[in-house]
Design an enzyme around this catalytic site. Structure first.
Site, short mmCIF file in Angstrom:
data_model
loop_
_atom_site.label_atom_id
_atom_site.label_comp_id
_atom_site.label_asym_id
_atom_site.label_seq_id
_atom_site.Cartn_x
_atom_site.Cartn_y
_atom_site.Cartn_z
N PRO A 137 0.82 -1.22 0.00
CA PRO A 137 0.00 0.00 0.00
C PRO A 137 0.85 1.27 0.00
O PRO A 137 0.37 2.35 -0.31
CB PRO A 137 -0.79 -0.11 1.30
CG PRO A 137 -0.75 -1.54 1.67
CD PRO A 137 0.59 -2.04 1.19
N GLU A 174 1.95 -7.78 8.88
CA GLU A 174 1.82 -6.33 8.98
C GLU A 174 2.62 -5.62 7.89
O GLU A 174 2.33 -4.52 7.48
CB GLU A 174 2.31 -5.85 10.35
CG GLU A 174 1.34 -6.09 11.49
CD GLU A 174 -0.10 -5.89 11.04
OE1 GLU A 174 -0.46 -4.74 10.71
OE2 GLU A 174 -0.81 -6.90 10.91
N ARG A 204 -1.34 -8.66 -20.70
CA ARG A 204 -2.24 -8.45 -21.85
C ARG A 204 -1.71 -7.40 -22.82
O ARG A 204 -2.23 -7.23 -23.92
CB ARG A 204 -3.66 -8.11 -21.40
CG ARG A 204 -3.80 -6.84 -20.63
CD ARG A 204 -5.20 -6.65 -20.10
NE ARG A 204 -6.19 -6.46 -21.14
CZ ARG A 204 -6.31 -5.35 -21.85
NH1 ARG A 204 -5.50 -4.35 -21.61
NH2 ARG A 204 -7.25 -5.22 -22.76
N ASP A 220 -8.56 0.20 -25.67
CA ASP A 220 -8.73 0.05 -24.23
C ASP A 220 -9.22 1.32 -23.56
O ASP A 220 -8.91 2.42 -24.00
CB ASP A 220 -7.35 -0.20 -23.59
CG ASP A 220 -7.15 -1.67 -23.26
OD1 ASP A 220 -6.05 -2.02 -22.89
OD2 ASP A 220 -8.14 -2.41 -23.40
C1 4FV Z 1 -1.40 -4.09 -1.23
C2 4FV Z 1 -2.07 -3.07 -1.92
C3 4FV Z 1 -1.74 -4.57 0.12
C4 4FV Z 1 -0.54 -5.02 3.13
C5 4FV Z 1 -0.25 -5.88 4.29
C6 4FV Z 1 -0.36 -7.21 2.29
C7 4FV Z 1 -1.08 -5.93 2.08
C8 4FV Z 1 -0.07 -7.28 3.75
N1 4FV Z 1 -0.40 -4.53 -2.00
N2 4FV Z 1 -1.46 -2.94 -3.14
N3 4FV Z 1 -3.13 -2.36 -1.55
N4 4FV Z 1 -0.84 -5.42 0.70
O1 4FV Z 1 -2.78 -4.20 0.68
O2 4FV Z 1 -0.46 -3.83 -3.16
O3 4FV Z 1 1.26 -7.64 3.92
#
Ligand code: 4FV
Length: 249
Positions: free
Chosen positions: A89, A116, A154, A169
Site C-alpha cells: 500500500p 503487517e 495483456r 482500451d
Molecule cells: C497491497 C495493496 C496490500 C498489506 C499488508 C499485504 C497488504 C499485507 N499490495 N497494493 N493495496 N498489501 O494491501 O499492493 O502484507
C-alpha cells in the site's frame, strides 16, 4: 516476457495464471511465469518467515533473510536489471501508464507480502520499485501481484487475440471506454443506438468518441484534467456540456 513471483502461497496463483489468456500465453511461450516459495528459503525446522516487530506493536513482520535468499537463488542475474517490484500500500498507485512502461521490460520480479509488512531491509537491499493497486489493505500481496501481472501480460503482442483490443482500451487514450452493444438489436424494449447499425464508420467513430468523452466527464473528470485534449475533443466536450445543461433544465 518472464515473471518471477516470490510468495508464501504459490498455490494461490494456480487459477488466475493458468486459465484463459494468461494460461494460453504460457502455453504459447509468450509468458514464462516462475513461482518461488519464500518458505523454501526459511531456516530452522519450522521454516519461520515472520517475527515480532522490533520496538513492539501488533502483528508480525516478514523476515528479510528468506526473501533475500529466494531472490538471490532464483532471480539474481547480473546481466538482467529488470525491476524487482514490492507490492504494498506504500507503493506508487498502479495505472495504465505504469502498466504500459512495465510491459516493455524483459521481465519482472514481484514480491508478495503478508503480515503487517516487510522488514525494511528487503526494500533497501533488492527492491527497485514499489507498487500499490489501491488505497485499501489486503491480507496479502498475492492478489495485487495477479492484478499487476494480468494487466502487464495483456499488453504483450499475441497475448490478446486481437491487438486492436489494447488500442481501444479504456485509459489507452486516457479516456473511459465508450458503450458496447451486440445482438440482439432489441432487448426488453432497449434498442441498440441507430448510429451503430448505420454502417457509417465515420459517424460511428464520432459517436464513440462523444460517448467516451461524456462518460469520462461524468464519471472521471480528473482524467480530463490529466489529458491534453485535441481541438476536436475540446469542441465535442463543449457540445456535450451544453447538451447536459439543456437536459438538466
Ligand atoms: C497491497 C495493496 C496490500 C498489506 C499488508 C499485504 C497488504 C499485507 N499490495 N497494493 N493495496 N498489501 O494491501 O499492493 O502484507
Amino acid at each position: 516476457m518472464y515473471f518471477n513471483i516470490l510468495t508464501l502461497f504459490p498455490e494461490m496463483f494456480n487459477g488466475p495464471l493458468n486459465e484463459s489468456m494468461i494460461g494460453r500465453a504460457q502455453e504459447n511461450d509468450l509468458l514464462d511465469i516462475n513461482i518461488i516459495n519464500i518458505r523454501d528459503y526459511a531456516s530452522g525446522k519450522h521454516q519461520v518467515t515472520d517475527d515480532a516487530p522490533y520496538g513492539g506493536g501488533a502483528g508480525m513482520v516478514m523476515k528479510v533473510e528468506p526473501v533475500y535468499k529466494a531472490w538471490e537463488d532464483k532471480c539474481r542475474n547480473e546481466k538482467d536489471s529488470s525491476p524487482v517490484i514490492l507490492m504494498s500500500p506504500q507503493g506508487r498507485k498502479l495505472n495504465q501508464e505504469i502498466v504500459k512502461d512495465l510491459s516493455a521490460q524483459e521481465g519482472l520480479t514481484v514480491i508478495c507480502g503478508h503480515y503487517e509488512g516487510f522488514d525494511d531491509r528487503i526494500r533497501s537491499s533488492i527492491v527497485t520499485d514499489e507498487i500499490s493497486i489501491g488505497d485499501y489493505v489486503l491480507t496479502g500481496g498475492e492478489l495485487a501481484a495477479m492484478v499487476l501481472i494480468d494487466a502487464v501480460a495483456r499488453m504483450i503482442p499475441g497475448v490478446l487475440g486481437d491487438e486492436n483490443s489494447v488500442i481501444n482500451d479504456s485509459f489507452y487514450n486516457g479516456l473511459l471506454d465508450y458503450p458496447h452493444y451486440t445482438r440482439p438489436r432489441s432487448f426488453k424494449g432497449m434498442e441498440v443506438p441507430e448510429v451503430l447499425l448505420s454502417g457509417n464508420h465515420a459517424e460511428i467513430d464520432k459517436w464513440r468518441q462523444q460517448e467516451s468523452l461524456k462518460r469520462t466527464l461524468l464519471r472521471r473528470p480528473d482524467l480530463l484534467e490529466m489529458k491534453t485534449l485535441t481541438d476536436e475533443e475540446i469542441e465535442l466536450l463543449e457540445d456535450i456540456k451544453k447538451d447536459l445543461k439543456v437536459k438538466k433544465r
